[in-house]
Design an enzyme around this catalytic site. Sequence first.
Site, PDB file in Angstrom:
ATOM      1  N   SER A 326       0.831  -1.183   0.019  1.00  0.00           N
ATOM      2  CA  SER A 326       0.101   0.097   0.041  1.00  0.00           C
ATOM      3  C   SER A 326       0.636   1.428  -0.007  1.00  0.00           C
ATOM      4  CB  SER A 326      -0.832   0.064   1.304  1.00  0.00           C
ATOM      5  OG  SER A 326      -1.946  -1.084   1.150  1.00  0.00           O
ATOM      6  N   HIS A 378       1.627   4.449   4.627  1.00  0.00           N
ATOM      7  CA  HIS A 378       0.591   5.258   3.919  1.00  0.00           C
ATOM      8  C   HIS A 378       1.061   6.622   3.596  1.00  0.00           C
ATOM      9  CE1 HIS A 378      -3.003   2.627   5.000  1.00  0.00           C
ATOM     10  NE2 HIS A 378      -2.031   1.761   4.435  1.00  0.00           N
TER      11      HIS A 378
END
Length: 525
Positions: A326, A378
Amino acid sequence: MATNAFYNSTLHKRLSEAGLPPLPIPLSSYSAYRPQSVSHSESPFTPNFEKKGPFYRAQTQDSNDSESQLFNFGNDRSNDSGRFADNVPLKPQHEQTPSDGELSKKGDPDLDKSLPIPVSQRRKRRREPEKKGFFKGRVPWVVYIFTLVQLTVFIVEMVKNAILTGTPIEIHPQVNPMLGPSIYVLINMGARYVPCMRSTDGIQNSPIAITWPCPNTTSSDVTSPMNQCQLSDLCGFSPVPNPYVGDTLDTQPQPNQWFRFIVPIFLHAGIVHIAFNMLLQLTLGREMEKEIGSLRFLLVYLSSGIFGFVMGGNFAPNGIASTGCSGSLFGIIAVMLLDLLYTWKDRKSPGKELAFIILDIVISFVLGLLPGLDNFSHIGGFLMGLVLGICILHSPNILRERVGSKSSAYGAVTTKRRKKSKDGMQSFVKDPVGFFKGRKPFWWAWWAVRVAALVGVLVCFVVLLNNFYKYRTTCSWCKYLSCLPVNNWCDVGNIQIQNPNANSTMNRRDLFSVVDVTLLQGPWL
């Protein structure tokens, strides 16, 4: 005298011998011929005085040759080997097609419009359907290879979990919500787990002996033999020194499995986790690789993933084991955002695309605030993607117009291959000095911004690595970027030493798993 000269000339004799022109042949006899270049409003015998055709070429010869070619059509009609036999209107025109050698020398007929295209090639083109799907245009090899590797690694995870615990999906002592292997199997296969990477406060300097859950554990009982392993058994790979009572944080050797900043990119916590990430990677990632090229895409993908895990290692709780790509995908989202801003005026509905991108970023970051999730991966991947996007993408279109760039503007995300810029890396390699000549102040200012951004992110990367291995410091408020101060959520993931018996040296750690799932919302779906 002029009259006598005419009657005595060769021309007069030829006209006398030729006689009258023959009568026109009936139209029914022409049915076998289908002339393509003769207009219905013109007679086949009408002279053509334009600067083309046999009459124009005949006028460029000497006078005797001109007369013989002009007046010989009545008697030599059947002669097909004449100089202008192919231009007789009533004769069927044979299409002259270039040979394969001529095509290879002259280039593609599509590119050279003056070169006739063979009929065989025309028919072939009509029959060949346009390529569609994943292999249309430039092939995104990095996305395909990485996806294949990640799927293969996930299958290996499931097989290993089945061998160690009896089931491919963790169901004991609890069910994995992502429908995947246990967190201990993931740690053993290379998930980012701080105790396997450096000396950790509360472990190496613990006043009591510590035992760890084994990779094959299916029990929550701290006294079970499945929970009586050493740290090296849990971490696997190269031997990790087991901590002993009386050790300090400076005791050598120390755990140093640095590759856990890279390997987790290819690990996933379950079917749900890998399905979401692969869907995003095969849509947005595929289009971005086609647009910016495989080398640039590879640089952004790996750098964003690694930087995200480095930032998470510094600021996330020590007991969180992080996996997934991610962080890399957030870097690609950042590049897509820059591409949208750079080509804002060239987009059909830029506001709608911006709204989708912002919605995806906000929702993903909000989900990262839930307990057990590493939002720093992230954030780190997104920041690295922004910086690298500034460095590797073309300049914004509005800036390129100001500096008068000769190369084509950086277009929107598309599957069509853009022509190579004459103002890029190739020209710099061929003539480094000339590359910088005649540049305007805006060009220098933008390159100064690029260099400053690249230097800044490299310095930040070095500082974070140095802090991770040496200083081990963190800020008091940074944890709120990855958690909400509700029901002690910000304490989830911290390694806690539990001593069920005051006289016992058996201890149990609360290991909290983590996955970094990205919610898919955007125009690329």
